[in-house]
Design a protein around this motif. Structure first.
Motif, mmCIF file in Angstrom:
data_model
loop_
_atom_site.group_PDB
_atom_site.id
_atom_site.type_symbol
_atom_site.label_atom_id
_atom_site.label_comp_id
_atom_site.label_asym_id
_atom_site.label_seq_id
_atom_site.Cartn_x
_atom_site.Cartn_y
_atom_site.Cartn_z
ATOM 1 N N ALA A 131 0.821 -1.141 0.011
ATOM 2 C CA ALA A 131 0.122 -0.079 0.030
ATOM 3 C C ALA A 131 0.790 1.208 -0.065
ATOM 4 O O ALA A 131 1.985 1.319 0.267
ATOM 5 N N ASP A 132 0.332 2.430 -0.445
ATOM 6 C CA ASP A 132 1.280 3.643 -0.437
ATOM 7 C C ASP A 132 0.888 4.540 0.875
ATOM 8 O O ASP A 132 -0.274 4.730 1.183
ATOM 9 N N SER A 133 1.871 4.551 1.534
ATOM 10 C CA SER A 133 2.118 5.012 2.877
ATOM 11 C C SER A 133 1.770 6.458 3.147
ATOM 12 O O SER A 133 1.600 7.035 4.109
ATOM 13 N N ARG A 134 1.988 7.053 1.780
ATOM 14 C CA ARG A 134 1.607 8.677 1.466
ATOM 15 C C ARG A 134 0.292 8.979 1.568
ATOM 16 O O ARG A 134 -0.063 10.186 1.934
ATOM 17 N N LEU A 135 -0.724 7.896 1.603
ATOM 18 C CA LEU A 135 -1.863 8.123 1.418
ATOM 19 C C LEU A 135 -2.872 7.578 2.816
ATOM 20 O O LEU A 135 -2.338 6.584 3.302
ATOM 21 N N LEU A 136 -3.774 8.301 3.145
ATOM 22 C CA LEU A 136 -4.691 7.811 4.341
ATOM 23 C C LEU A 136 -6.087 8.156 3.821
ATOM 24 O O LEU A 136 -6.673 9.233 3.454
ATOM 25 N N ILE A 137 -6.999 7.023 3.726
ATOM 26 C CA ILE A 137 -8.207 7.192 3.524
ATOM 27 C C ILE A 137 -9.216 6.964 4.906
ATOM 28 O O ILE A 137 -9.254 6.287 5.491
ATOM 29 N N ILE A 138 -10.093 7.990 4.982
ATOM 30 C CA ILE A 138 -11.011 8.207 6.015
ATOM 31 C C ILE A 138 -12.457 7.789 5.594
ATOM 32 O O ILE A 138 -13.074 8.625 4.858
ATOM 33 N N LYS B 138 -3.903 3.046 3.701
ATOM 34 C CA LYS B 138 -4.370 2.455 5.109
ATOM 35 C C LYS B 138 -5.828 3.320 5.118
ATOM 36 O O LYS B 138 -6.235 4.557 4.885
ATOM 37 N N GLN B 139 -6.604 2.563 5.620
ATOM 38 C CA GLN B 139 -8.140 3.078 6.022
ATOM 39 C C GLN B 139 -8.789 3.017 7.380
ATOM 40 O O GLN B 139 -8.533 2.131 7.837
ATOM 41 N N ILE B 140 -9.183 3.963 7.664
ATOM 42 C CA ILE B 140 -9.975 4.061 8.998
ATOM 43 C C ILE B 140 -11.191 4.782 8.748
ATOM 44 O O ILE B 140 -11.644 5.433 7.888
ATOM 45 N N PRO B 141 -12.148 4.156 9.741
ATOM 46 C CA PRO B 141 -13.402 5.056 9.753
ATOM 47 C C PRO B 141 -13.563 6.189 10.343
ATOM 48 O O PRO B 141 -12.529 6.738 10.982
ATOM 49 N N ILE C 265 -1.571 12.738 2.520
ATOM 50 C CA ILE C 265 -2.699 12.996 1.482
ATOM 51 C C ILE C 265 -4.004 12.362 2.336
ATOM 52 O O ILE C 265 -3.918 10.985 2.113
ATOM 53 N N VAL C 266 -4.886 13.168 2.651
ATOM 54 C CA VAL C 266 -5.876 12.378 3.382
ATOM 55 C C VAL C 266 -7.237 12.555 2.615
ATOM 56 O O VAL C 266 -7.365 13.677 2.215
ATOM 57 N N LEU C 267 -7.863 11.388 2.118
ATOM 58 C CA LEU C 267 -9.315 11.447 1.484
ATOM 59 C C LEU C 267 -10.522 11.027 2.292
ATOM 60 O O LEU C 267 -10.120 9.780 2.998
#
Length: 829
Positions: A482-489, A686-689, A707-709
């Motif tokens: 996974a790309d550690s520079r991205l974070l999906i909420i 990585k994805q978190i609720p 980068i937070v999406l």
């Protein structure tokens, strides 16, 4: 004999002034210079005038053919661009700049210093004036407008790095010619052939040409042990305004910096390199970096230069320099003669500038050809050659005797060979002719067969099969992390139960503020917010409005509805239009006539003309491009559209997808489309609720610089799309594209590419011929079947390996050509 004047400005700028200016005067090769001290006051108005001058010059240059490369264009949307410039206004500004600059230098503490200089200088002496400053604006400033240079006709100005060292004198063994390594780089829109013709007119030179070379080829030539006297470049170049780094476009797809050639240039310097000429745009970044390597003399252009001006400068300089004038005087004469072009090309004579290693002296063209220490060596070599080519009479008789014996043996050997030829059996000659005949037939059969397959492919009849084969190859690539520079909420089912759907305005505002408190690089909200939730009168609406207005690192979304005004969705009304990206995804229904809905392409940006009907979504930039651009910009890597309208970040160019690329034969290629090089990973980031952020159950320090999406990940909200890796939600596709762009720039992960049509044709022809050769060489049916099967496996493996390097090469057409060739060869051979 020339005199050297070194003007050291010390620390300072337009706002603070320069409190400690030192001038050193070196004359008659004295080891200790005369030294004078002065100062200059602050001059903020002069700095503003100069900035305005540069802005108007850039505006004027926009309508002309310049040797500008992928000029770093600012994407700051709120900057007001100059669209119309009056020539009279510009010339007035030039006079104002010159007047104010000389007025500034009339400051008593500096004019006393200048007066000391004038008492020691003769107007008939060549004077080299070197400016040393760490202030980038003053390095770029046109110092020749100083009145001092009007009074001293043999003086010329140059720039120097703050740190330099003396280079050892190198005596090259080649004494007869001046060696020039001439690079003709990317010449899109300009005429570098004129430069080539001017260099070829020089007498007594050896020129090695590299036309649009690859980096390795250029690097290898610089290491040439014979050494170079002159390194010449013509083409496109530019300097990054913020980093100050110079870029050379050595070919249409590759931009390099001096750092990329550091070791090779050091080797060239050690082998005698004396002069670098960069007849291209905005080369101060190049000049500074080359001077830091202690290259003796460099000519660059301080701003973008018109093609015609560059050609005229080179012609005048070469004529003057090769005619015997010293380097500095040749540059001044060529620069001043450009003034005749200024009615059409304003400030042409302001552009050329020298970058100088202060430890080096000025030189002339004849001095490049004189290396006295090597003359004796040359004579020794000639004497040795003479001795070797003058045998004695006895030796001559011996040689003649040996020749007679050799001739006799040759006659005997010839007769023996003739006898052996006669002894050849008739069946062997027939077999040889037969093999040649069959190989010729294979070649003649394979060519029209390949053309037929290309024609079928051109009609799009193989397109669907090629796309499916491409998907299979994509799935067979090695797994990636996974790309550690991205974070999906992501808003999952529990978040919907707890907060409701859509997410209320107050919760969204709280989420943005909480994330922003921990310094993310940029936030992307993949949630439509064209209407308030729950209503415009609710307190949450005002809270969200204020949050969006105060957050310049937030990117919101809109949708053009794929061309339908009624289905288009507007962005949040509270946010700036420069912080909006469209999220429309384009599957392959159009090129396959509705047979395939897989998303393999991504529209990075579009022009206003692509919005064929009125739309509530008016932004020209995609959601992924907005996020990737801002992340890379924070890393010091700006994105620019180059002359071919391709996006370029640093040296990485995202080439626009064109019709008949890869397996596509019926593609609408409007806009900047990109092949999506999906990461072969079950989870792109990585994805978190959402509740983990709002309830404080997540380590918020892991948000920093990412980068937070923010989007919806609940399965009950339908947003799935077919991709080569299976069904994926829209937010994940955007994440894949962001990761692809960042990884290409930062990690050199390959972008997807394809060959031109002639390359595909050659590839298909090779595999067609392979099928024919198998039939020709393998006679047993079982072995023939095995051979064909092995060829298919090898073809698949080669296509897979090339795909790992980013290449999409034809598999289905190659199989088809090979199978058809097998059938034809069976019946015709």
């Amino acid at each position: 004999m020339s005199i050297l004047v070194v003007l050291k400005l010390g620390k300072g700028d337009w706002q603070q002034g320069f409190s400690n200016i030192t001038v050193q005067l070196w004359e008659n090769n004295n080891q200790i210079p005369l030294q004078f001290i002065g100062s200059l006051p602050s001059a903020p108005e002069l700095g503003q005038i100069y900035q305005h001058w540069r802005k108007l010059y850039k505006a004027l240059s926009g309508n002309l053919s310049f040797r500008r490369g992928s000029q770093v264009l600012d994407i700051e949307f709120d900057e007001e661009d100059v669209t119309q410039v009056c020539d009279e206004e510009f010339f007035t500004l030039c006079d104002q700049l010159k007047h104010n600059f000389n007025l500034w230098l009339d400051y008593p503490a500096f004019s006393r210093l200048e007066g000391q200089l004038r008492t020691h200088l003769n107007i008939n002496t060549e004077i080299r004036v070197i400016i040393e400053t760490e202030n980038e604006q003053l390095r770029r400033f046109p110092w020749h407008i100083w009145r001092f240079f009007e009074d001293y006709p043999y003086a010329e100005v140059s720039l120097s790095p703050l740190e330099y060292r003396r280079t050892p004198k190198v005596k090259r063994q080649n004494v007869s010619q001046v060696r020039i390594l001439a690079i003709l780089g990317n010449s899109t829109g300009i005429d570098v052939e004129q430069d080539k013709q001017m260099l070829q007119q020089l007498q007594g030179v050896e020129i090695v040409w590299l036309v649009e070379p690859q980096r390795q080829e250029l690097d290898d030539k610089l290491w040439d042990e014979q050494g170079w006297d002159i390194f010449f470049f013509a083409g496109h170049s530019w300097t990054h305004d913020e980093q100050g780094t110079g870029y050379l476009e050595i070919n249409p797809t590759q931009s390099i910096t001096i750092e990329h050639l550091r070791n090779a240039l050091k080797a060239a310097l050690a082998n005698g390199l004396k002069l670098g000429i960069f007849n291209s745009c905005d080369g101060l970044g190049l000049g500074r970096e080359l001077a830091s390597l202690s290259i003796p003399q460099i000519i660059v252009m301080r701003e973008a230069i018109p093609d015609v001006v560059a050609q005229n400068f080179l012609k005048m300089f070469l004529r003057s320099f090769s005619g015997g004038k010293t380097f500095y005087l040749a540059v001044r004469e060529a620069r001043e003669r450009l003034q005749g072009l200024e009615s059409e090309f304003p400030c042409a004579s302001w552009l050329p500038v020298i970058c100088q290693n202060p430890t080096e002296t000025s030189f002339s063209w004849p001095q490049l050809q004189k290396y006295p220490d090597t003359i004796q060596t040359k004579n020794i070599v000639q004497s040795s050659d003479t001795i070797q080519t003058q045998p004695t009479a006895k030796n001559q008789n011996t040689v003649e005797s040996l020749d007679t014996i050799q001739n006799q043996n040759t006659v005997k050997l010839s007769n023996t060979i003739k006898t052996q030829d006669t002894a050849k059996t008739q069946p062997s000659r027939v077999l040889e002719k037969f093999y040649k005949f069959r190989l010729t037939r294979l070649l003649l059969m394979s060519i029209p067969l390949t053309l037929v397959v290309m024609g079928v492919r051109w009609l799009g009849l193989l397109q669907s099969m090629e796309l499916k084969a491409f998907d299979m190859l994509m799935r067979q690539r090695p797994s990636e992390s996974a790309d550690s520079r991205l974070l999906i909420i992501g808003m999952d089912e529990k978040d919907i139960s707890q907060y409701g759907h859509p997410l209320p305005d107050d919760k969204l505002a709280q989420l943005i503020n909480t994330i922003n408190a921990h310094q993310p690089a940029v936030i992307g909200i993949d949630i439509f917010r064209n209407i308030p939730v729950p209503s415009k009168t609710s307190p949450g609406y005002q809270q969200l409005s204020q949050t969006l207005q105060n957050s310049d690192n937030v990117i919101a979304i809109c949708s053009s509805g794929n061309g339908s005004e009624t289905q288009s969705i507007a962005p949040p009304p509270q946010i700036s239009k420069q912080q909006v990206g469209f999220v429309d995804l384009y599957d392959d229904k159009q090129p396959t006539n509705g047979q395939d809905d897989t998303v393999r392409r991504y529209l990075l940006s579009r022009s206003a003309s692509l919005l064929e009907v009125p739309s509530r979504c008016q932004t020209s930039y995609s959601f992924a491009l907005q996020l990737a651009y801002r992340y890379l910009d924070a890393q010091g890597i700006s994105g620019v559209p180059n002359e071919d309208k391709n996006w370029q970040f640093g040296s990485v160019i995202f080439k626009r997808l064109r019709n008949r690329s890869g397996g596509y034969q019926r593609l609408n290629d409007r806009g900047n489309q990109l092949f999506i090089n999906y990461r072969n990973t079950p989870q792109i980031a990585k994805q978190i609720p959402i509740r983990s952020i709002l309830d404080g159950h997540f380590d918020l320090l892991r948000i920093r610089d990412r980068i937070v999406l923010i989007g919806v990940t609940a399965a009950s909200v339908n947003d799935s799309h077919d991709t080569p890796l299976g069904e994926i939600r829209g937010i994940y596709i955007h994440s894949h594209v962001i990761s692809e762009m960042i990884s290409a720039v930062k990690d050199e992960r390959p972008l997807l590419w394809s060959w031109p049509q002639w390359g595909d044709m050659l590839w298909i022809w090779v595999w067609s011929l392979t099928g024919g050769i198998i039939v020709w060489k393998v006679r047993r049916p079982l072995y023939k079947g095995i051979g064909i099967s092995v060829a298919v496996v090898v073809l698949w493996g080669v296509c897979w390996f090339i795909l790992l390097q980013g290449g999409w090469v034809p598999f289905v057409p190659s199989i088809l050509a090979m199978v058809i060739m097998v059938g034809f060869a069976e019946t015709k051979m």
